[in-house]
Scaffold this motif. Structure first.
Motif, PDB file in Angstrom:
ATOM      1  N   ALA A   1       0.806  -1.074   0.081  1.00 46.71           N
ATOM      2  CA  ALA A   1       0.007  -0.080   0.158  1.00 46.71           C
ATOM      3  C   ALA A   1       0.988   1.299  -0.021  1.00 46.71           C
ATOM      4  O   ALA A   1       0.477   2.235  -0.714  1.00 46.71           O
ATOM      5  CB  ALA A   1      -0.765  -0.086   1.344  1.00 46.71           C
ATOM      6  N   ARG A   2       1.895   1.176   0.760  1.00 43.85           N
ATOM      7  CA  ARG A   2       2.839   2.224   1.023  1.00 43.85           C
ATOM      8  C   ARG A   2       3.281   2.754  -0.642  1.00 43.85           C
ATOM      9  O   ARG A   2       3.658   3.719  -1.153  1.00 43.85           O
ATOM     10  CB  ARG A   2       3.841   2.354   1.651  1.00 43.85           C
ATOM     11  N   MET A   3       3.922   1.326  -1.160  1.00 44.30           N
ATOM     12  CA  MET A   3       4.632   1.751  -2.544  1.00 44.30           C
ATOM     13  C   MET A   3       3.559   2.164  -3.733  1.00 44.30           C
ATOM     14  O   MET A   3       3.773   2.944  -4.369  1.00 44.30           O
ATOM     15  CB  MET A   3       5.235   0.449  -2.895  1.00 44.30           C
ATOM     16  N   LEU A   4       2.360   1.609  -3.716  1.00 44.67           N
ATOM     17  CA  LEU A   4       1.214   1.857  -4.512  1.00 44.67           C
ATOM     18  C   LEU A   4       0.914   3.421  -4.566  1.00 44.67           C
ATOM     19  O   LEU A   4       0.719   4.063  -5.473  1.00 44.67           O
ATOM     20  CB  LEU A   4       0.066   1.072  -4.348  1.00 44.67           C
ATOM     21  N   ASP A   5       0.681   3.833  -3.259  1.00 39.49           N
ATOM     22  CA  ASP A   5       0.314   5.274  -2.801  1.00 39.49           C
ATOM     23  C   ASP A   5       1.155   6.091  -3.437  1.00 39.49           C
ATOM     24  O   ASP A   5       1.418   7.320  -3.826  1.00 39.49           O
ATOM     25  CB  ASP A   5      -0.183   5.258  -1.532  1.00 39.49           C
ATOM     26  N   LYS A   6       2.732   5.848  -2.963  1.00 45.18           N
ATOM     27  CA  LYS A   6       3.744   6.541  -3.508  1.00 45.18           C
ATOM     28  C   LYS A   6       3.766   6.678  -5.026  1.00 45.18           C
ATOM     29  O   LYS A   6       4.191   7.575  -5.568  1.00 45.18           O
ATOM     30  CB  LYS A   6       5.096   5.839  -3.093  1.00 45.18           C
ATOM     31  N   ARG A   7       3.451   5.685  -5.839  1.00 38.94           N
ATOM     32  CA  ARG A   7       3.394   5.403  -7.227  1.00 38.94           C
ATOM     33  C   ARG A   7       2.130   6.231  -7.809  1.00 38.94           C
ATOM     34  O   ARG A   7       1.683   6.097  -8.907  1.00 38.94           O
ATOM     35  CB  ARG A   7       3.360   4.133  -7.840  1.00 38.94           C
ATOM     36  N   LEU A   8       1.217   6.844  -6.794  1.00 37.59           N
ATOM     37  CA  LEU A   8      -0.233   7.577  -7.220  1.00 37.59           C
ATOM     38  C   LEU A   8      -1.184   6.507  -7.635  1.00 37.59           C
ATOM     39  O   LEU A   8      -1.953   6.838  -8.573  1.00 37.59           O
ATOM     40  CB  LEU A   8       0.197   8.680  -8.231  1.00 37.59           C
ATOM     41  N   GLU A   9      -1.041   5.316  -7.100  1.00 40.72           N
ATOM     42  CA  GLU A   9      -1.940   4.075  -7.372  1.00 40.72           C
ATOM     43  C   GLU A   9      -2.826   4.047  -6.175  1.00 40.72           C
ATOM     44  O   GLU A   9      -2.921   3.131  -5.490  1.00 40.72           O
ATOM     45  CB  GLU A   9      -1.209   2.763  -7.791  1.00 40.72           C
ATOM     46  N   SER A  10      -3.431   5.137  -5.552  1.00 37.06           N
ATOM     47  CA  SER A  10      -3.987   5.194  -4.255  1.00 37.06           C
ATOM     48  C   SER A  10      -5.339   4.192  -4.046  1.00 37.06           C
ATOM     49  O   SER A  10      -5.510   3.714  -2.868  1.00 37.06           O
ATOM     50  CB  SER A  10      -4.567   6.730  -4.161  1.00 37.06           C
ATOM     51  N   ASN A  11      -6.063   4.141  -5.175  1.00 38.16           N
ATOM     52  CA  ASN A  11      -7.279   3.118  -5.220  1.00 38.16           C
ATOM     53  C   ASN A  11      -6.868   1.906  -4.935  1.00 38.16           C
ATOM     54  O   ASN A  11      -7.274   1.019  -3.842  1.00 38.16           O
ATOM     55  CB  ASN A  11      -8.168   3.111  -6.422  1.00 38.16           C
ATOM     56  N   ALA A  12      -5.686   1.446  -5.445  1.00 35.80           N
ATOM     57  CA  ALA A  12      -5.125  -0.052  -5.238  1.00 35.80           C
ATOM     58  C   ALA A  12      -4.633  -0.082  -3.683  1.00 35.80           C
ATOM     59  O   ALA A  12      -4.660  -1.190  -3.118  1.00 35.80           O
ATOM     60  CB  ALA A  12      -4.162  -0.295  -6.305  1.00 35.80           C
ATOM     61  N   ALA A  13      -3.902   1.160  -3.381  1.00 33.67           N
ATOM     62  CA  ALA A  13      -3.306   1.166  -2.040  1.00 33.67           C
ATOM     63  C   ALA A  13      -4.680   0.955  -0.866  1.00 33.67           C
ATOM     64  O   ALA A  13      -4.475   0.008   0.113  1.00 33.67           O
ATOM     65  CB  ALA A  13      -2.836   2.365  -1.849  1.00 33.67           C
ATOM     66  N   ILE A  14      -5.602   1.573  -1.530  1.00 33.57           N
ATOM     67  CA  ILE A  14      -6.727   1.754  -0.356  1.00 33.57           C
ATOM     68  C   ILE A  14      -7.280   0.361  -0.146  1.00 33.57           C
ATOM     69  O   ILE A  14      -7.870  -0.280   0.989  1.00 33.57           O
ATOM     70  CB  ILE A  14      -7.739   2.791  -0.846  1.00 33.57           C
ATOM     71  N   THR A  15      -7.397  -0.642  -1.164  1.00 32.09           N
ATOM     72  CA  THR A  15      -8.043  -1.906  -1.212  1.00 32.09           C
ATOM     73  C   THR A  15      -7.220  -2.592  -0.295  1.00 32.09           C
ATOM     74  O   THR A  15      -7.844  -3.424   0.528  1.00 32.09           O
ATOM     75  CB  THR A  15      -7.891  -2.375  -2.799  1.00 32.09           C
ATOM     76  N   HIS A  16      -5.899  -2.688  -0.421  1.00 33.32           N
ATOM     77  CA  HIS A  16      -5.004  -3.499   0.489  1.00 33.32           C
ATOM     78  C   HIS A  16      -5.307  -3.099   1.824  1.00 33.32           C
ATOM     79  O   HIS A  16      -5.301  -3.969   2.752  1.00 33.32           O
ATOM     80  CB  HIS A  16      -3.260  -3.262   0.026  1.00 33.32           C
TER      81      HIS A  16
END
Length: 182
Positions: A135-150
């Motif tokens: 989630a931290r890495m996804l949010d860092k890559r601006l993939e916040s929706n995927a981070a939120i799911t995790h």
């Protein structure tokens, strides 16, 4: 152990060197200490893993050689694939020292997959750590929706280990929701 002493006695801060002098402890030698640790690593059956672990820290913190540290960690992971700590350490080196977000994300995903399949020790704890890392890495890559799911998946399970994981997940969830709203 002697190699560690020789190395750290030489690279210690001045205050520690004064204390060493007052206690009449022998001095150190950074180069000799590193050579002793490498010889112990090559010739030792029982201490190779410990030598690799200590050397990876030295290569990161003092020698500024993250690639060598990463090689040692990959060797430890290959010899101990059920230990989730090595997945985490490799992901951290890829992120903090090498700034490779794709490799970092890949290691966290490998840990998640291994935890879900029961191929690592302490699988529930490993899964929680992996989801936070992903989630931290996804949010860092601006993939916040995927981070939120995790993060929501993790919080739905309300894990008790490792300590503080729920608080970290909640903080990351708040940050990801803020980023999504931008």
């Amino acid at each position: 152990g002697i190699g560690l002493y020789h190395y750290y006695a030489d690279v210690a801060p001045p205050a520690a060197k004064i204390l060493r002098f007052l206690l009449l402890l022998p001095g150190g030698d950074r180069v000799e200490g590193l050579e002793e640790m490498l010889r112990a690593r090559e010739g030792g059956e029982l201490i190779r893993n410990e030598a690799d672990y200590q050397l990876h820290l030295i290569y990161l913190w003092y020698e500024k050689q993250p690639d060598r540290a990463l090689d040692l960690l990959r060797g430890l992971h290959a010899r101990h694939p059920r230990n989730p700590h090595f997945f985490q350490l490799i992901a951290d080196v890829e992120d903090v020292y090498l700034h490779d977000s794709a490799a970092t994300l890949q290691w966290w995903q490998q840990l998640l997959d291994a935890a879900k399949a029961g191929r690592v020790a302490e699988a529930p704890m490993a899964e929680a750590m992996a989801r936070v890392g992903i989630a931290r890495m996804l949010d860092k890559r601006l993939e916040s929706n995927a981070a939120i799911t995790h993060l929501r998946t993790l919080l739905a399970h309300n894990p008790t280990a490792p300590f503080g994981i729920v608080a970290r997940a909640q903080l990351l969830l708040g940050q990801a929701l803020d980023h999504r709203g931008l």
